[in-house]
Design an enzyme around this catalytic site. Structure first.
Site, PDB file in Angstrom:
ATOM      1  N   SER A  25      58.565  92.455 -20.096  1.00 44.49           N
ATOM      2  CA  SER A  25      60.054  92.581 -19.566  1.00 44.49           C
ATOM      3  C   SER A  25      60.695  91.633 -20.517  1.00 44.49           C
ATOM      4  CB  SER A  25      59.845  91.860 -18.191  1.00 44.49           C
ATOM      5  OG  SER A  25      59.178  90.339 -18.290  1.00 44.49           O
ATOM      6  N   TYR A  58      62.829  96.188 -18.845  1.00 40.01           N
ATOM      7  CA  TYR A  58      63.362  95.585 -17.269  1.00 40.01           C
ATOM      8  C   TYR A  58      63.555  94.200 -17.559  1.00 40.01           C
ATOM      9  CZ  TYR A  58      58.589  94.511 -16.046  1.00 40.01           C
ATOM     10  OH  TYR A  58      57.307  93.952 -15.988  1.00 40.01           O
TER      11      TYR A  58
END
Length: 126
Positions: A25, A58
């Site tokens: 991430s 993300y």
């Protein structure tokens, strides 16, 4: 017609951490997420201004006011602490929606604190 337009960007943020063994991430200071409207777990594109790398991952929330920009997991292989990056998110919309849509553009200082915001990019001169 369905268009994909720039929804938000964090311009020239400084990478503060690179955690290869953390779940993949990018951790972003919560104040920056709020200012841009980027949601936790939303897909974002990372453009490393320092080395030219471009990839997607993300977003996850880091502590508000911390200045944290941490690339995690496999994404950590593409950056180094101190690199300047652009974080961008895109949104799909109709042509009618696109006519009035304005992105959230957040510009940060060397400590990833917000220096100013805008909703348009100046015209590039020759």
């Amino acid at each position: 017609m369905h268009l994909s337009l720039l929804k938000a960007k964090i311009h020239r943020a400084t990478v503060t951490h690179s955690e290869l063994n953390y779940e993949g991430s990018i951790a972003i200071d919560g104040l920056l997420l709020e200012a841009t409207g980027i949601r936790e777990f939303e897909q974002v594109h990372i453009w490393d201004v320092t080395n030219g790398a471009r990839f997607s991952t993300y977003a996850i929330r880091a502590e508000e006011g911390s200045g944290i920009i941490s690339l995690n997991g496999g994404a950590a292989r593409h950056v180094q602490v101190g690199d300047l990056i652009i974080v961008a998110a895109f949104a799909g919309m109709s042509e009618d929606e696109a006519k009035t849509f304005k992105p959230n553009l957040v510009y940060v200082d060397a400590h990833n604190a917000i220096s100013h915001t805008n909703h348009s990019i100046p015209t590039q001169a020759a």
